[in-house]
Design a protein around this motif. Structure first.
Motif, PDB file in Angstrom:
ATOM      1  N   ARG A  92       0.844  -1.179   0.000  1.00  0.00           N
ATOM      2  CA  ARG A  92       0.000   0.000   0.000  1.00  0.00           C
ATOM      3  C   ARG A  92       0.887   1.238   0.000  1.00  0.00           C
ATOM      4  NH1 ARG A  92      -1.273   2.321   4.856  1.00  0.00           N
ATOM      5  NH2 ARG A  92      -3.465   2.544   4.285  1.00  0.00           N
ATOM      6  N   PRO A  93       0.414   2.353  -0.544  1.00  0.00           N
ATOM      7  CA  PRO A  93       1.262   3.552  -0.622  1.00  0.00           C
ATOM      8  C   PRO A  93       1.551   4.148   0.754  1.00  0.00           C
ATOM      9  CG  PRO A  93      -0.967   4.055  -1.355  1.00  0.00           C
ATOM     10  CD  PRO A  93      -0.901   2.566  -1.189  1.00  0.00           C
ATOM     11  N   VAL A  94       2.789   4.571   0.955  1.00  0.00           N
ATOM     12  CA  VAL A  94       3.208   5.251   2.176  1.00  0.00           C
ATOM     13  C   VAL A  94       3.842   6.574   1.771  1.00  0.00           C
ATOM     14  CG1 VAL A  94       4.761   5.195   4.171  1.00  0.00           C
ATOM     15  CG2 VAL A  94       3.563   3.108   3.463  1.00  0.00           C
ATOM     16  N   HIS A  95       3.415   7.641   2.406  1.00  0.00           N
ATOM     17  CA  HIS A  95       3.937   8.978   2.127  1.00  0.00           C
ATOM     18  C   HIS A  95       5.252   9.137   2.892  1.00  0.00           C
ATOM     19  CE1 HIS A  95       3.335  13.034   0.601  1.00  0.00           C
ATOM     20  NE2 HIS A  95       3.629  13.535   1.797  1.00  0.00           N
ATOM     21  N   ILE A  96       6.348   9.318   2.175  1.00  0.00           N
ATOM     22  CA  ILE A  96       7.673   9.414   2.787  1.00  0.00           C
ATOM     23  C   ILE A  96       8.048  10.883   2.943  1.00  0.00           C
ATOM     24  CG2 ILE A  96      10.110   8.834   2.586  1.00  0.00           C
ATOM     25  CD1 ILE A  96       8.333   6.400   3.007  1.00  0.00           C
ATOM     26  N   VAL A  97       8.235  11.306   4.192  1.00  0.00           N
ATOM     27  CA  VAL A  97       8.607  12.686   4.488  1.00  0.00           C
ATOM     28  C   VAL A  97      10.029  12.697   5.043  1.00  0.00           C
ATOM     29  CG1 VAL A  97       8.075  14.774   5.788  1.00  0.00           C
ATOM     30  CG2 VAL A  97       6.211  13.285   4.984  1.00  0.00           C
ATOM     31  N   ALA A  98      10.932  13.347   4.325  1.00  0.00           N
ATOM     32  CA  ALA A  98      12.308  13.515   4.801  1.00  0.00           C
ATOM     33  C   ALA A  98      12.373  14.752   5.687  1.00  0.00           C
ATOM     34  CB  ALA A  98      13.255  13.668   3.621  1.00  0.00           C
TER      35      ALA A  98
END
Length: 344
Positions: free
Chosen positions: A195-201
């Motif tokens: 499932r899509p995961v929003h990756i925040v650096a």
């Protein structure tokens, strides 16, 4: 009851702190500091050493050498002591004294760089020093955390799968950006997940990692004066830059609730809190996890020392409650943005 024979054999990989009562937003903080190196860097160090051994680059006569602002140096010191290697850590004047003393206690040799390179600052100067050592003696083996794929593979194989197992409904993951090994390992894993995961650096203001202008950075760990070669920002959906004063305030806020974390963790939690505040109007709260790379004992003379904070960041950095909570009984003299990215 776990029984181990080497320090790198133990790493607490399933401990989370629910921060909702502290920051006002639902956020689970994955604690990576409970191992014998005290930080997430033990994973990358162990993987890089094991691969170098399998490839025959490390032998009994080898001298490990690495550039590090602190935590990887400690991790390699632990592994070098365990395996019987000599280790030279090339660091700079921003490295905390407790970190340097810990590496020396483990038998490592410390080279401290004080003059920045004309381009690339102290990081470039450290790397230049490592290269000079390697050119002077072929016994030196540089693992090169900045380009070594084992740096991110360690987290592709361990950190990210652990999060996926514990949070199958994960929506957003906050990861600090230093060498970007943790960031890239986790981002690559979740790109192909079910499932899509929003990756925040999460990066420090003054870091050039994501193309911003260089600036003063006094807290080691996250950020860089040179774009990390491991970084592929096509895997990153969003970047948040955190001011170091906000990092310090977040660390003190967590400490007032009994959780003493390091500067990298304070930066990540601050960035995550900003993001969650901006998205608080959603119908459903996202399942959010942030990675805490380290604990705070090595920062007691800096981030948690009121004089140090006020000297560098001003008298108004900490509110009165924080100053009262962390000021010593005897006052000692101390050393003198969110960018919206892509969303799947």
């Amino acid at each position: 009851m776990p029984v181990i024979s080497t320090p790198q054999a133990f790493n607490q990989d399933d401990l989370y702190v629910d921060l909702e009562a502290i920051i006002g937003h639902r956020l689970f903080l994955k604690c990576e500091g409970f191992n014998f190196a005290g930080s997430i860097k033990l994973k990358a160090a162990a993987e890089m050493v094991e691969v170098a051994e399998r490839e025959g680059r490390l032998t009994s006569d080898s001298i490990l050498v690495e550039s590090s602002s602190g935590n990887l140096g400690v991790a390699l010191s632990v592994i070098a002591a365990s395996k019987g290697y000599r280790f030279v850590c090339v660091t700079d004047s921003r490295c905390n004294l407790p970190t340097r003393l810990l590496m020396e206690a483990l038998g490592s040799q410390i080279h401290i760089i004080t003059e920045p390179a004309p381009e690339g600052g102290l990081l470039a100067a450290r790397i230049n020093h490592v290269r000079a050592l390697c050119a002077s003696d072929d016994r030196y083996v540089w693992l090169n955390q900045y380009t070594n794929p084992s740096n991110h593979m360690a987290h592709f194989k361990t950190t990210a799968p652990a999060i996926a197992r514990d949070f199958p409904d994960l929506d957003v993951l906050f990861v600090g950006a230093g060498t970007t090994g943790t960031l890239m390992g986790c981002a690559r894993y979740f790109r192909d997940w079910c499932r899509p995961v929003h990756i925040v650096a999460v990066d420090s203001e003054g870091s050039v990692t994501f193309g911003d202008a260089p600036g003063r950075r006094m807290i080691p760990g996250l950020g860089s004066s040179v774009r990390p070669p491991l970084l592929d920002d096509s895997y990153v959906d969003e970047v948040i830059h955190v001011n170091e004063a906000d990092t310090i305030r977040t660390c003190h806020r967590l400490a007032r609730h009994g959780f003493v974390f390091g500067g990298s963790t304070g930066t990540v939690v601050s960035g995550a809190s900003q993001w969650l505040s901006r998205h608080s109007g959603r119908r459903r709260q996202p399942t959010a996890v942030a990675i805490a790379p380290d604990l705070g004992e090595r920062y007691l003379e800096t981030i948690y020392q009121t004089n140090w904070v006020q000297d560098l960041y001003g008298d108004n950095t900490l509110d009165r409650q924080e100053v009262a909570a962390h000021s010593p009984a005897v006052r000692l003299p101390g050393p003198s943005a969110l960018r919206t990215g892509r969303c799947h």
